[in-house]
Structure formats: C-alpha cells, structure tokens
Design a protein around this motif. Structure first.
Motif, PDB file in Angstrom:
ATOM      1  N   ILE A   1       0.867  -1.177   0.000  1.00  0.00           N
ATOM      2  CA  ILE A   1       0.000   0.000   0.000  1.00  0.00           C
ATOM      3  C   ILE A   1       0.902   1.225   0.000  1.00  0.00           C
ATOM      4  CG2 ILE A   1      -1.889  -1.173   1.207  1.00  0.00           C
ATOM      5  CD1 ILE A   1      -1.103   0.508   3.704  1.00  0.00           C
ATOM      6  N   ARG A   2       0.339   2.338  -0.405  1.00  0.00           N
ATOM      7  CA  ARG A   2       1.078   3.605  -0.385  1.00  0.00           C
ATOM      8  C   ARG A   2       0.408   4.517   0.633  1.00  0.00           C
ATOM      9  NH1 ARG A   2       2.776   5.620  -6.187  1.00  0.00           N
ATOM     10  NH2 ARG A   2       4.917   5.317  -5.521  1.00  0.00           N
TER      11      ARG A   2
ATOM     12  N   LEU B   1      -3.583   8.721   0.408  1.00  0.00           N
ATOM     13  CA  LEU B   1      -4.826   8.209   0.973  1.00  0.00           C
ATOM     14  C   LEU B   1      -6.012   8.982   0.412  1.00  0.00           C
ATOM     15  CD1 LEU B   1      -3.763   8.019   4.740  1.00  0.00           C
ATOM     16  CD2 LEU B   1      -3.612   6.224   3.009  1.00  0.00           C
ATOM     17  N   ASN B   2      -7.163   8.306   0.328  1.00  0.00           N
ATOM     18  CA  ASN B   2      -8.367   9.000  -0.109  1.00  0.00           C
ATOM     19  C   ASN B   2      -8.989   9.747   1.072  1.00  0.00           C
ATOM     20  OD1 ASN B   2      -9.773   7.098   1.426  1.00  0.00           O
ATOM     21  ND2 ASN B   2     -10.557   5.983  -0.331  1.00  0.00           N
ATOM     22  N   GLN B   3     -10.146  10.353   0.878  1.00  0.00           N
ATOM     23  CA  GLN B   3     -10.791  11.155   1.924  1.00  0.00           C
ATOM     24  C   GLN B   3     -11.197  10.319   3.131  1.00  0.00           C
ATOM     25  OE1 GLN B   3     -13.956  13.166  -0.102  1.00  0.00           O
ATOM     26  NE2 GLN B   3     -12.617  14.780  -0.866  1.00  0.00           N
ATOM     27  N   LYS B   4     -11.363   9.014   2.942  1.00  0.00           N
ATOM     28  CA  LYS B   4     -11.732   8.121   4.048  1.00  0.00           C
ATOM     29  C   LYS B   4     -10.504   7.579   4.767  1.00  0.00           C
ATOM     30  CE  LYS B   4     -16.026   6.568   1.926  1.00  0.00           C
ATOM     31  NZ  LYS B   4     -16.781   5.402   1.429  1.00  0.00           N
ATOM     32  N   GLY B   5      -9.315   8.030   4.349  1.00  0.00           N
ATOM     33  CA  GLY B   5      -8.079   7.579   4.979  1.00  0.00           C
ATOM     34  C   GLY B   5      -7.641   6.195   4.515  1.00  0.00           C
TER      35      GLY B   5
ATOM     36  N   SER C   1      -5.950   3.545   1.524  1.00  0.00           N
ATOM     37  CA  SER C   1      -4.981   3.447   0.432  1.00  0.00           C
ATOM     38  C   SER C   1      -5.388   2.301  -0.483  1.00  0.00           C
ATOM     39  CB  SER C   1      -3.590   3.149   0.992  1.00  0.00           C
ATOM     40  OG  SER C   1      -2.699   2.829  -0.055  1.00  0.00           O
ATOM     41  N   LEU C   2      -5.103   2.457  -1.747  1.00  0.00           N
ATOM     42  CA  LEU C   2      -5.269   1.331  -2.670  1.00  0.00           C
ATOM     43  C   LEU C   2      -4.220   0.272  -2.350  1.00  0.00           C
ATOM     44  CD1 LEU C   2      -5.812   3.145  -6.070  1.00  0.00           C
ATOM     45  CD2 LEU C   2      -7.395   1.533  -5.021  1.00  0.00           C
ATOM     46  N   ILE C   3      -4.567  -0.975  -2.599  1.00  0.00           N
ATOM     47  CA  ILE C   3      -3.608  -2.068  -2.469  1.00  0.00           C
ATOM     48  C   ILE C   3      -3.070  -2.331  -3.866  1.00  0.00           C
ATOM     49  CG2 ILE C   3      -3.236  -4.462  -1.809  1.00  0.00           C
ATOM     50  CD1 ILE C   3      -5.692  -4.150   0.074  1.00  0.00           C
ATOM     51  N   PHE C   4      -1.748  -2.318  -3.997  1.00  0.00           N
ATOM     52  CA  PHE C   4      -1.086  -2.494  -5.283  1.00  0.00           C
ATOM     53  C   PHE C   4      -0.296  -3.792  -5.331  1.00  0.00           C
ATOM     54  CE2 PHE C   4      -1.418   2.113  -4.818  1.00  0.00           C
ATOM     55  CZ  PHE C   4      -1.841   2.506  -6.073  1.00  0.00           C
TER      56      PHE C   4
ATOM     57  N   LYS D   1      -7.526  -2.544  -7.081  1.00  0.00           N
ATOM     58  CA  LYS D   1      -8.775  -1.793  -6.910  1.00  0.00           C
ATOM     59  C   LYS D   1      -9.376  -1.954  -5.514  1.00  0.00           C
ATOM     60  CE  LYS D   1      -9.748  -1.862 -11.802  1.00  0.00           C
ATOM     61  NZ  LYS D   1     -10.598  -2.371 -12.856  1.00  0.00           N
ATOM     62  N   GLU D   2      -8.680  -2.649  -4.629  1.00  0.00           N
ATOM     63  CA  GLU D   2      -9.127  -2.790  -3.251  1.00  0.00           C
ATOM     64  C   GLU D   2      -8.484  -1.697  -2.407  1.00  0.00           C
ATOM     65  OE1 GLU D   2     -11.464  -4.935  -2.039  1.00  0.00           O
ATOM     66  OE2 GLU D   2     -11.729  -5.435  -4.152  1.00  0.00           O
ATOM     67  N   LYS D   3      -9.233  -1.210  -1.409  1.00  0.00           N
ATOM     68  CA  LYS D   3      -8.740  -0.141  -0.538  1.00  0.00           C
ATOM     69  C   LYS D   3      -8.753  -0.605   0.909  1.00  0.00           C
ATOM     70  CE  LYS D   3     -10.609   3.315  -3.600  1.00  0.00           C
ATOM     71  NZ  LYS D   3     -11.946   3.615  -4.048  1.00  0.00           N
ATOM     72  N   ILE D   4      -7.821  -0.062   1.681  1.00  0.00           N
ATOM     73  CA  ILE D   4      -7.702  -0.440   3.086  1.00  0.00           C
ATOM     74  C   ILE D   4      -7.101   0.723   3.876  1.00  0.00           C
ATOM     75  CG2 ILE D   4      -5.405  -1.481   2.886  1.00  0.00           C
ATOM     76  CD1 ILE D   4      -8.221  -3.000   4.910  1.00  0.00           C
ATOM     77  N   GLU D   5      -7.512   0.854   5.119  1.00  0.00           N
ATOM     78  CA  GLU D   5      -6.860   1.819   6.002  1.00  0.00           C
ATOM     79  C   GLU D   5      -5.497   1.242   6.378  1.00  0.00           C
ATOM     80  OE1 GLU D   5      -9.168   3.463   9.292  1.00  0.00           O
ATOM     81  OE2 GLU D   5     -10.951   2.644   8.300  1.00  0.00           O
ATOM     82  N   PRO D   6      -4.454   2.057   6.373  1.00  0.00           N
ATOM     83  CA  PRO D   6      -3.101   1.560   6.659  1.00  0.00           C
ATOM     84  C   PRO D   6      -2.986   0.784   7.972  1.00  0.00           C
ATOM     85  CG  PRO D   6      -2.955   3.762   5.761  1.00  0.00           C
ATOM     86  CD  PRO D   6      -4.421   3.477   5.982  1.00  0.00           C
ATOM     87  N   LYS D   7      -3.788   1.121   8.973  1.00  0.00           N
ATOM     88  CA  LYS D   7      -3.701   0.414  10.256  1.00  0.00           C
ATOM     89  C   LYS D   7      -4.115  -1.050  10.143  1.00  0.00           C
ATOM     90  CE  LYS D   7      -8.258   1.788  12.005  1.00  0.00           C
ATOM     91  NZ  LYS D   7      -8.961   2.527  13.056  1.00  0.00           N
ATOM     92  N   TYR D   8      -4.822  -1.404   9.086  1.00  0.00           N
ATOM     93  CA  TYR D   8      -5.254  -2.781   8.885  1.00  0.00           C
ATOM     94  C   TYR D   8      -4.340  -3.563   7.944  1.00  0.00           C
ATOM     95  CZ  TYR D   8      -9.635  -1.344  11.069  1.00  0.00           C
ATOM     96  OH  TYR D   8     -10.579  -0.871  11.949  1.00  0.00           O
ATOM     97  N   TRP D   9      -3.250  -2.960   7.492  1.00  0.00           N
ATOM     98  CA  TRP D   9      -2.362  -3.619   6.530  1.00  0.00           C
ATOM     99  C   TRP D   9      -1.156  -4.222   7.236  1.00  0.00           C
ATOM    100  CZ3 TRP D   9      -2.689  -5.756   2.101  1.00  0.00           C
ATOM    101  CH2 TRP D   9      -1.558  -6.055   1.367  1.00  0.00           C
ATOM    102  N   ASN D  10      -0.865  -5.491   6.944  1.00  0.00           N
ATOM    103  CA  ASN D  10       0.316  -6.169   7.465  1.00  0.00           C
ATOM    104  C   ASN D  10       1.326  -6.243   6.321  1.00  0.00           C
ATOM    105  OD1 ASN D  10       2.257  -8.103   8.189  1.00  0.00           O
ATOM    106  ND2 ASN D  10       0.821  -9.203   9.485  1.00  0.00           N
ATOM    107  N   SER D  11       2.284  -5.328   6.320  1.00  0.00           N
ATOM    108  CA  SER D  11       3.234  -5.253   5.203  1.00  0.00           C
ATOM    109  C   SER D  11       4.194  -6.442   5.185  1.00  0.00           C
ATOM    110  CB  SER D  11       4.016  -3.942   5.237  1.00  0.00           C
ATOM    111  OG  SER D  11       4.684  -3.797   6.460  1.00  0.00           O
ATOM    112  N   LYS D  12       4.484  -6.998   6.345  1.00  0.00           N
ATOM    113  CA  LYS D  12       5.386  -8.152   6.399  1.00  0.00           C
ATOM    114  C   LYS D  12       4.769  -9.367   5.700  1.00  0.00           C
ATOM    115  CE  LYS D  12       7.672 -11.331   9.533  1.00  0.00           C
ATOM    116  NZ  LYS D  12       7.661 -11.874  10.888  1.00  0.00           N
ATOM    117  N   ASP D  13       3.502  -9.625   5.996  1.00  0.00           N
ATOM    118  CA  ASP D  13       2.814 -10.779   5.405  1.00  0.00           C
ATOM    119  C   ASP D  13       2.072 -10.435   4.120  1.00  0.00           C
ATOM    120  OD1 ASP D  13       3.698 -12.382   7.504  1.00  0.00           O
ATOM    121  OD2 ASP D  13       1.924 -11.971   8.716  1.00  0.00           O
ATOM    122  N   GLU D  14       2.086  -9.148   3.740  1.00  0.00           N
ATOM    123  CA  GLU D  14       1.431  -8.674   2.521  1.00  0.00           C
ATOM    124  C   GLU D  14      -0.046  -9.054   2.502  1.00  0.00           C
ATOM    125  OE1 GLU D  14       3.568  -9.691  -1.082  1.00  0.00           O
ATOM    126  OE2 GLU D  14       5.458  -9.671   0.009  1.00  0.00           O
TER     127      GLU D  14
END
Length: 87
Positions: free
Chosen positions: A8-9, A13-17, A19-22, A37-50
C-alpha cells in the motif's frame, strides 16, 4: 528474475483515509505498480505478510481478492516465459 509484492502507499490516501492495495511488479530493474482496486486503512495492513490484518471486518474477502490478482499476474509471467516472451 521477476518479483511481485503486495503493497500500500500510505502517502496517497483517499478522503476516508484508505490506500489502494497495489501489486508491485519488479523485473530487470524496472518497477510497475498495478492496482488491485481494493482499498484499506493503513492500520489494517500487514506489510510483512502482505495481507489485510484479521482486525479488519472483511479481511478474508479482501485477502482472497488481492491474492487472486497476484496469482493472475504470476501466471501471466510464467506463461510469457514459457512462450519465450519477455514478461
């Protein structure tokens, strides 16, 4: 050798905070970002496990979608290599 990674980047972020998942595809020194085309709040993203963390209500659905997109890209890359086409 090519690699595909889910990211994610957080800087865009969009207005809802959210990020798109790339899918970040890297091959021979070139990097390309493909959106799932999926979106997620960064706090819910696990970058280690992708993947989306279990604390997100629809984490299973989103993870299924993004894994399917990543697998689709990896299949296309394998198919191109099999047909001796530069991916």
């Amino acid at each position: 050798m090519s690699t595909a990674k889910l990211i994610i980047r957080t800087k865009s972020l969009n207005q809802k905070g959210q990020s798109l998942i790339f899918i970040q595809y890297h091959h021979k020194g070139k990097t390309t970002l493909l959106t799932t085309k999926e979106k997620i709040e960064p706090k819910y993203w696990n970058s280690k496990d992708e993947q989306v963390k279990k604390s997100q209500i629809s984490y299973q659905d989103i993870n299924s979608i993004i894994y399917k997109e990543k697998e689709r890209l990896e299949h296309l890359v394998r198919e191109a290599k099999f047909n001796e086409i530069e991916p």
